[in-house]
Design a protein around this motif. Structure first.
Motif, short mmCIF file in Angstrom:
data_model
loop_
_atom_site.label_atom_id
_atom_site.label_comp_id
_atom_site.label_asym_id
_atom_site.label_seq_id
_atom_site.Cartn_x
_atom_site.Cartn_y
_atom_site.Cartn_z
N LEU A 129 0.81 -1.21 0.17
CA LEU A 129 0.09 -0.10 -0.02
C LEU A 129 0.96 1.31 0.11
N ALA A 130 0.56 2.05 -0.84
CA ALA A 130 1.06 3.51 -0.80
C ALA A 130 0.44 4.33 0.11
N HIS A 131 -0.84 4.33 0.39
CA HIS A 131 -1.66 5.07 1.11
C HIS A 131 -2.64 4.18 1.88
N PRO A 132 -3.08 4.57 2.96
CA PRO A 132 -4.11 3.81 3.88
C PRO A 132 -5.54 3.48 3.08
N LEU A 133 -6.01 2.29 3.52
CA LEU A 133 -7.24 1.94 3.04
C LEU A 133 -8.42 1.98 4.10
N ILE A 134 -9.58 2.29 3.77
CA ILE A 134 -10.62 2.07 4.60
C ILE A 134 -11.53 1.34 4.14
N GLU A 175 -2.07 -4.75 11.70
CA GLU A 175 -3.64 -5.08 11.72
C GLU A 175 -4.12 -3.44 11.45
N PRO A 176 -5.49 -3.57 11.18
CA PRO A 176 -6.27 -2.51 10.99
C PRO A 176 -6.79 -1.74 12.27
N VAL A 177 -7.03 -0.64 12.13
CA VAL A 177 -7.46 0.05 13.39
C VAL A 177 -9.08 0.32 13.26
N ASN A 178 -9.72 0.09 14.06
CA ASN A 178 -11.28 -0.01 14.20
C ASN A 178 -11.87 1.40 14.54
N LEU A 179 -12.29 2.12 13.44
CA LEU A 179 -12.78 3.46 13.35
C LEU A 179 -14.01 3.58 14.12
N THR A 180 -14.95 2.83 13.99
CA THR A 180 -16.31 3.21 14.46
C THR A 180 -16.37 2.47 16.07
N ARG A 181 -15.97 1.49 16.29
CA ARG A 181 -15.86 0.71 17.34
C ARG A 181 -17.24 0.94 18.11
N LEU A 182 -18.15 0.19 17.44
CA LEU A 182 -19.56 0.24 18.01
C LEU A 182 -20.06 -1.22 17.98
#
Length: 508
Positions: free
Chosen positions: A63-68, A113-120
């Motif tokens: 990856l050159a940039h983050p992915l969501i 590992e990815p980061v959980n953005l919504t955390r719900l």
């Protein structure tokens, strides 16, 4: 929801067969050989991340940039649910079909590992789209299996979550317009599909804060996966199922393939809903695609070409990746000269129930492709035939493992970017600033209470039976006069399948 339940009675689906597959491969010609050579310089992988440097590195080094992306629990709910080809709102079973147990994640280059953005908890998430400057992400989310989909926005770093809509409708598939407004799909018009009487989505536009909602389309088949092309127009997929012989259809039971055309085609409109009322690609490719073009995105390389999935029924909306050029449709006046450049094998477009593993070597299927700013494609991918519905053998249904992969035309199994085997990774989008397309000013008077109906196509049918009362419709009337006006709507037919109450077709 699936739109291909039409090859006869359940248990006798007739989708892509060997002849159609051969035709598709022949159409490809020099544009793609089915092994990935359809990927040209515009989609070549970023040379700053050469494969040679990846030995022993984490897959995210590609990856050159983050992915969501969306991470959710796998589903085995069958055909009529939100992860199917048309992405409906309710599903065949309103609780079981909802992907509750998911969140929005961000995966950074080189991260383990990815980061959980919504955390719900107890939510389902879908349709993320990153803003032009790469700082915000808009998406759809529902709370609980019986909740309604609503639109939300947050920073791409996970801060500043805010709810944009709070309505008694389902609001999904948002996309940022060049002028800052947001286009999206909503079932607020109350239109139902022709098969299961489920609500379908029509395009709408709203201000950045969720106010001032305006309708852009009103088609019972529904519009899905809108995005913005290089010229600032909305690109989307529309499902169409129409009767070729409406008078016969309403008089007696008929054979579906003999009378109906059902397909997903690519459409385009200005952000105020102005359109030439005709698909931009594929309408004349063949009589009936038995599937079509979904999850389309412009390549943003100045060519006007479109990256899309060619998908069938019963495969979780997954299929073969292809590049199409609407200019080819104009240059060749449609017909079989249309060009389809397959990025991945055209075998991945075949219908799942028609594929025998021993007879047809099969790798897997792709969905949710996204062209990366630095070259290459990120997509969601699952091995195997990826079957989510089988009338002949319910035990043959699969729960595939969708994960994020990098597609660069090398053929074979694509390299994995991220895979949690207990979850599905879907709908990746890149967090990077992109050139903002030009703003197309609204040319519609939103306060007007009347308008002009422009009839684009008129045809006199000389093949209708003698009991049709108007002689002009039998080709016996004076030439140059409009003989009849057909107003199309969804009406009941005598073509009724067990278990599908209210089965209807779009016809006059």
């Amino acid at each position: 929801m699936s739109r291909f339940f039409h090859g006869g009675a359940p248990g006798a689906m007739t989708n892509v067969d060997g002849r159609l597959l051969a035709l598709l491969i022949a159409i490809v010609g020099g544009c793609g050989d089915g092994s990935g050579s359809g990927v040209d310089a515009a989609l070549a992988p970023d040379s700053s991340v050469p494969d040679a440097t990846l030995d022993g590195a984490r897959p995210t080094a590609r990856l050159a940039h983050p992915l969501i992306f969306v991470s959710q629990v796998p589903s085995d709910a069958g055909e009529f649910q939100v992860n199917d080809i048309h992405g409906n709102f309710r599903g065949d079973n309103p609780v079981r079909d909802q992907p509750v147990g998911g969140n929005l994640f961000r995966l950074d280059p080189g991260a383990a590992e990815p980061v959980n953005l919504t955390r719900l908890d107890d939510v389902a998430v879908r349709n993320p789209e990153v803003s032009w400057e790469g700082e915000r992400v808009v998406f759809s989310m529902k709370r609980g299996a019986r909740g309604l989909w609503q639109l939300y926005e947050m920073g791409t770093d996970g801060t500043g979550l805010r709810q944009l809509t709070d309505t008694p409708y389902n609001e999904t598939e948002p996309v940022y317009l060049p002028d800052g407004r947001i286009a999206f799909a909503s079932d607020r018009q109350g239109l139902l599909d022709a098969y299961e009487n489920f609500p379908t989505g029509q395009l709408h536009v709203m201000d950045a804060d969720g106010g001032n909602v305006r309708p852009l389309s009103s088609d019972p088949g529904g519009d899905t996966t809108p995005t913005v092309d290089e010229e600032g127009r909305l690109l989307f997929t529309r499902w169409s199922v129409t009767s070729k012989r409406p008078c016969e259809t309403q008089r007696q039971p008929i054979d579906f393939d003999e009378h109906f055309v059902s397909r997903f085609l690519l459409w385009r409109t200005a952000p105020d809903g102005r359109s030439d009322a005709h698909p931009i690609f594929g309408a004349h490719l063949i009589q009936d695609l038995h599937g079509g073009f979904v999850q389309a995105r412009p390549l943003r390389d100045g060519t006007g070409r479109i990256l899309t999935v060619m998908a069938q029924a019963s495969t979780w909306g997954a299929g073969a990746l292809a590049i199409v050029d609407p200019a080819d449709e104009v240059a060749t006046n449609g017909h079989a000269e249309d060009r389809i450049a397959f990025v991945t094998s055209p075998r991945e477009y075949t219908d799942a129930e028609d594929v025998e593993v021993d007879d047809l070597p099969f790798g897997g299927r792709f969905r949710d492709p996204y062209p990366l700013a630095g070259g290459g494609i990120v997509a969601s991918y699952a091995d195997g035939i990826v079957l989510n519905l089988s009338f002949d053998d319910p035990d043959a249904q699969q729960t595939p493992n969708f994960r994020l992969v990098h597609v660069a035309g090398s053929g074979g199994t694509p390299p994995v970017i991220y895979d949690d085997p207990t979850r599905w990774e879907l709908e990746p989008v890149e967090v990077v600033a992109r050139p903002r397309p030009p703003v197309i000013a609204d040319a519609i008077d939103w306060e007007a209470t009347s308008g002009v109906l422009n009839v684009m196509d008129i045809a006199l049918d000389a093949g209708l039976p003698d009991d049709v009362p108007n002689p002009a419709l039998r080709g016996e009337g004076p030439r140059g006069e409009a003989a009849w006006v057909h107003i199309y709507r969804g009406v009941p037919t005598q073509l009724v399948y067990p278990g599908l109450p209210g089965y209807r077709q779009i016809q006059p």
